[in-house]
Design a protein around this motif. Structure first.
Motif, short mmCIF file in Angstrom:
data_model
loop_
_atom_site.label_atom_id
_atom_site.label_comp_id
_atom_site.label_asym_id
_atom_site.label_seq_id
_atom_site.Cartn_x
_atom_site.Cartn_y
_atom_site.Cartn_z
N LEU A 18 0.85 -1.20 0.00
CA LEU A 18 0.00 0.00 0.00
C LEU A 18 0.88 1.24 0.00
O LEU A 18 2.01 1.21 0.50
CB LEU A 18 -0.89 0.04 1.25
N ASP B 213 2.12 7.13 4.10
CA ASP B 213 1.63 8.49 4.35
C ASP B 213 2.51 9.55 3.72
O ASP B 213 2.07 10.66 3.46
CB ASP B 213 1.55 8.74 5.87
N THR C 208 4.92 3.86 12.01
CA THR C 208 3.94 4.74 11.38
C THR C 208 2.80 4.97 12.37
O THR C 208 2.16 4.01 12.81
CB THR C 208 3.38 4.11 10.10
N ASN D 61 -0.23 5.97 12.31
CA ASN D 61 -1.64 5.67 12.04
C ASN D 61 -1.89 4.24 11.56
O ASN D 61 -2.85 3.98 10.86
CB ASN D 61 -2.22 6.67 11.04
N LEU D 62 -1.01 3.30 11.93
CA LEU D 62 -1.21 1.92 11.51
C LEU D 62 -2.54 1.37 12.02
O LEU D 62 -3.21 0.60 11.34
CB LEU D 62 -0.06 1.04 11.99
N ASN E 94 -5.29 3.00 12.45
CA ASN E 94 -6.35 3.53 11.59
C ASN E 94 -6.36 2.82 10.24
O ASN E 94 -7.44 2.54 9.68
CB ASN E 94 -6.17 5.03 11.39
N ARG E 95 -5.18 2.54 9.70
CA ARG E 95 -5.11 1.84 8.42
C ARG E 95 -5.68 0.43 8.56
O ARG E 95 -6.37 -0.07 7.67
CB ARG E 95 -3.66 1.77 7.93
#
Length: 217
Positions: free
Chosen positions: A71, A74, A147, A149-150, A152-153
């Motif tokens: 993917l 960010d 990271t 925001n893992l 949230n991902r």
């Protein structure tokens, strides 16, 4: 496959059961260790069957394909990697963790699993990966660096907010083909996220369209 996000850059698909059967795992082990050894030593008897059953004991399914995917990250040039493994059930995965680590060793890990929107998740701040599983799949995503925001991902993946098979008909056609191992790549998006690629090679992004590449074996 429905858990793959629509912005996936590349997907490697593997049909484990089909490959194990075609590879003749039991026969290979007999040839490697010798027929007489396999007969005389109980450890080597049906070793291939025990190896192929191991994922099932861990709560996984081998009759469904597994996916390894990439993917966009960010930041420019950053990417995330991950895999999606089909599972028997959420409880089966928890039993599998105990089976692999032992009840005592597994207890601290299981205690850190959080209940989030129908799935269990292990997300620790500062770690470069996050893991979650429900009654369908186990998902792990990560990067070379931490990271923030893992979590949230991971949540977006389990909510299936966007889906690659729905958003890309060519990926759906790729999955419909019969193969043991397959690779699908979204070439324009991969080029956009590679640092140092001169703009003249990309041109107008709109001209790239939905160019993809796929390979099936």
């Amino acid at each position: 496959a429905r858990y793959l996000p629509a912005n996936t850059l590349a997907v490697f698909t593997l049909h484990v059961d089909d490959l194990a059967e075609k590879a003749g795992l039991e026969k290979i082990l007999r040839e490697q260790f010798g027929g007489e050894l396999a007969q005389d030593n109980p450890f080597f008897q049906n070793l291939g069957n025990r190896i192929t059953k191991m994922p099932r004991k861990l709560g996984l399914r081998t009759d469904q394909p597994l996916f390894v995917f990439a993917l966009p990250g960010d930041q420019s040039g950053q990417s995330l990697g991950g895999f999606i493994l089909p599972v028997q059930s959420q409880r089966a995965v928890e039993r599998g963790i105990k089976e692999a680590l032992g009840t005592m060793a597994a207890a601290p890990l299981l205690s850190k699993l959080k209940k989030v929107d129908g799935y269990r998740a292990f997300t620790e701040e500062g770690l470069p990966f996050a893991v979650g599983f429900n009654d369908d799949v186990l998902v792990m995503i990560g990067s070379e660096e931490s990271t923030p925001n893992l979590a949230n991902r991971l949540r977006a993946i389990f909510r299936k907010e966007t889906s690659l098979p729905k958003g890309r008909a060519d990926f759906g056609r790729h999955l419909e083909r019969k193969f043991d191992a397959g690779l699908w790549m979204n070439l324009p998006e991969i080029l956009r996220h590679i640092e140092g690629v001169p703009a003249k090679f990309l041109g107008d992004p709109s001209h790239l369209g939905n160019l993809t590449s796929s390979l099936e074996i």
